[in-house]
Design a protein around this motif. Structure first.
Motif, PDB file in Angstrom:
ATOM      1  N   VAL A  52       1.069  -1.241  -0.081  1.00 30.95           N
ATOM      2  CA  VAL A  52       0.026   0.031   0.010  1.00 30.95           C
ATOM      3  C   VAL A  52       1.025   1.151  -0.046  1.00 30.95           C
ATOM      4  CG1 VAL A  52      -1.503   1.301   1.245  1.00 30.95           C
ATOM      5  CG2 VAL A  52      -1.986  -1.075   1.022  1.00 30.95           C
ATOM      6  N   LEU A 149      -3.537   0.963   8.399  1.00 29.12           N
ATOM      7  CA  LEU A 149      -3.848   1.411   7.021  1.00 29.12           C
ATOM      8  C   LEU A 149      -3.919   2.929   6.985  1.00 29.12           C
ATOM      9  CD1 LEU A 149      -4.063   0.158   4.075  1.00 29.12           C
ATOM     10  CD2 LEU A 149      -6.280  -0.025   4.302  1.00 29.12           C
ATOM     11  N   LEU A 153      -1.596   5.403   4.710  1.00 23.80           N
ATOM     12  CA  LEU A 153      -1.891   6.205   3.611  1.00 23.80           C
ATOM     13  C   LEU A 153      -1.620   7.619   3.840  1.00 23.80           C
ATOM     14  CD1 LEU A 153      -5.686   4.796   2.999  1.00 23.80           C
ATOM     15  CD2 LEU A 153      -3.487   4.812   1.312  1.00 23.80           C
ATOM     16  N   GLU A 269      -9.634  -7.748   2.845  1.00 22.57           N
ATOM     17  CA  GLU A 269      -8.053  -7.347   2.765  1.00 22.57           C
ATOM     18  C   GLU A 269      -7.169  -8.400   2.177  1.00 22.57           C
ATOM     19  OE1 GLU A 269      -6.259  -6.787   6.947  1.00 22.57           O
ATOM     20  OE2 GLU A 269      -6.128  -4.463   6.254  1.00 22.57           O
ATOM     21  N   LEU A 272      -6.656  -7.703  -1.292  1.00 25.24           N
ATOM     22  CA  LEU A 272      -6.319  -6.460  -1.401  1.00 25.24           C
ATOM     23  C   LEU A 272      -4.983  -6.367  -2.367  1.00 25.24           C
ATOM     24  CD1 LEU A 272      -6.257  -3.183  -1.396  1.00 25.24           C
ATOM     25  CD2 LEU A 272      -4.938  -3.417   0.944  1.00 25.24           C
ATOM     26  N   PRO A 294      -6.228   1.384  -2.029  1.00 27.05           N
ATOM     27  CA  PRO A 294      -6.103   1.606  -0.678  1.00 27.05           C
ATOM     28  C   PRO A 294      -7.153   2.509   0.173  1.00 27.05           C
ATOM     29  CG  PRO A 294      -4.205   1.928  -2.120  1.00 27.05           C
ATOM     30  CD  PRO A 294      -5.216   2.035  -2.988  1.00 27.05           C
TER      31      PRO A 294
END
Length: 429
Positions: A52, A149, A153, A269, A272, A294
């Motif tokens: 991610v 997450l 991000l 997930e 992903l 994401p």
């Protein structure tokens, strides 16, 4: 036969069927097989954080245009808010029409242990300021280690923006990350070989622990949730897809491997990394995929939103709590906040529901015990809906930005007709 068994989709389906059989015939043994799914999900989560981080950085850093980054991010967030609000409203509408909780015998299933969910909900302050503060990591290394997450991000966006502002000087870093992310996707491909075993273990555990009979007691609610999500995918997401000139059924067929994986593990997930790879093959540009997919896992949880609204009203109906239209709108407003940032892992919807009811005292929080037996089954439906919703969102934003490439979609979506044998073999992995 041998050729069919070499197909990952077929192996996952076989794993699910065998898991159901073991759960029915040997329930005690089936319960113990949960460890197989847990190992697989841990392996996937091991690579999610770096993938991610790198894909968001590559996506933003390679744009070189700060306005474009803001434009894509803004369009994605507006889309997420509109669609998730619509999914909440649809859930409220259906549960009020069907009334699955009316006349429900709460005494028949009360007494389940809900402490693990209420305690986690109490630990997590779902207020607006607390939510905003939780996005900023205290330590990015710790956030990466824990796989948080939203903080990842946030830092990745800042990192990418800094690279975009540097222009050509950041190109060596982008190139390095692109090579590195290919290595991580190679690891994902190795892990995916274990997905049939994970699906087998997860289904054996689910059926062994809760039994097929647990479906009958709360069948009306489960049926309502499944039908609502099906209609949402076909009518709402299908309508959006039609407006943007792609077919929802062909799209679902294209991501069937990821859907089956989610069905087996009850975790969106788990799909992903492969979902991001497939969206690029489908025709979406790397920058859009890196930013939208994401982010969607935290802000575009359509299935979770439907489940939360229906479950909350179901509990109210089961306890004879008659909510006014204004109270339901207030509940919807709370859900619009609490549903954001819920992770795509099994049980997160349950924790979010407990937090929502704690903030809405008209509905007794102990009512979530009514759902303990069937939450696992409904988590599969919401995870699949989340997955499809995020895929549709990525295509929509790509088309909005003219970052969708028809040649790539024909190569990926119709491999039999267009791809070379080598490309087809790679797509089937």
């Amino acid at each position: 036969m041998k050729k069919a068994l070499n197909n990952l989709t077929v192996r996952v389906v076989i794993g699910i069927i065998l898991g159901i059989m073991v759960g029915v015939l040997f329930p005690a043994f089936g319960e113990q097989l949960k460890v197989l799914a847990d190992i697989f999900i841990k392996l996937i989560k091991m690579v999610i954080a770096p993938i991610v981080f790198m894909t968001v950085v590559i996506g933003i850093g390679s744009m070189g245009d700060m306005k474009k980054v803001g434009r894509i991010g803004g369009k994605a967030l507006i889309y997420f808010e509109i669609v998730t609000t619509f999914s909440l409203a649809i859930g409220l509408l259906v549960v009020n029409l069907v009334k699955p909780g009316v006349g429900f015998n709460t005494g028949a299933v009360e007494g389940g242990d809900i402490s693990q969910f209420t305690e986690k909900a109490a630990e997590s302050d779902h207020g607006l300021m607390s939510f905003l503060m939780s996005i900023i990591p205290d330590n990015i290394v710790a956030a990466l280690a824990k796989g948080e997450l939203l903080p990842i991000l946030f830092f990745a966006v800042l990192f990418g923006l800094s690279m975009a502002a540097m222009g050509e000087r950041s190109k060596p870093v982008v190139d390095f990350f692109e090579r590195l992310v290919d290595v991580f996707f190679g690891i994902v491909n190795m892990i995916m070989k274990l997905s049939p075993i994970a699906a087998f273990g997860a289904m054996a555990y689910t059926i062994g622990k809760f039994g097929l009979g647990s479906l009958l007691m709360l069948g009306k609610l489960m049926g309502s949730v499944y039908i609502t999500m099906f209609l949402f995918i076909i009518l709402v997401l299908g309508g959006i897809a039609k407006f943007y000139k792609f077919n929802i059924f062909k799209f679902i067929a294209y991501i069937k491997d990821e859907i089956l994986l989610v069905l087996g593990t009850s975790s969106s997930e788990s799909a992903l990394p492969k979902m991001m790879e497939k969206m690029e093959k489908y025709g979406c540009s790397k920058p859009v995929v890196g930013l939208v997919v994401p982010t969607g896992y935290s802000f575009n949880l359509d299935g979770t939103s439907i489940y939360l609204s229906m479950a909350a009203i179901f509990i109210a109906q089961a306890y004879g709590v008659d909510l006014t239209i204004w109270q339901e709108l207030t509940l919807m407003g709370i859900l619009m906040l609490t549903s954001k940032g819920a992770a795509g892992v099994t049980g997160s919807g349950f924790i979010t529901l407990a937090a929502t009811l704690a903030a809405f005292p008209m509905i007794p929080v102990e009512g979530i015990a009514l759902l303990l037996g069937v939450d696992r089954f409904m988590s599969e439906a919401r995870a699949i809906t989340n997955l499809i919703g995020n895929g549709v969102a990525t295509v929509v934003v790509s088309k909005m930005e003219n970052e969708f490439h028809p040649n790539a979609i024909h190569q990926a979506a119709e491999p039999e007709a267009v791809q070379s044998p080598e490309l087809h073999a790679k797509a089937a992995e």
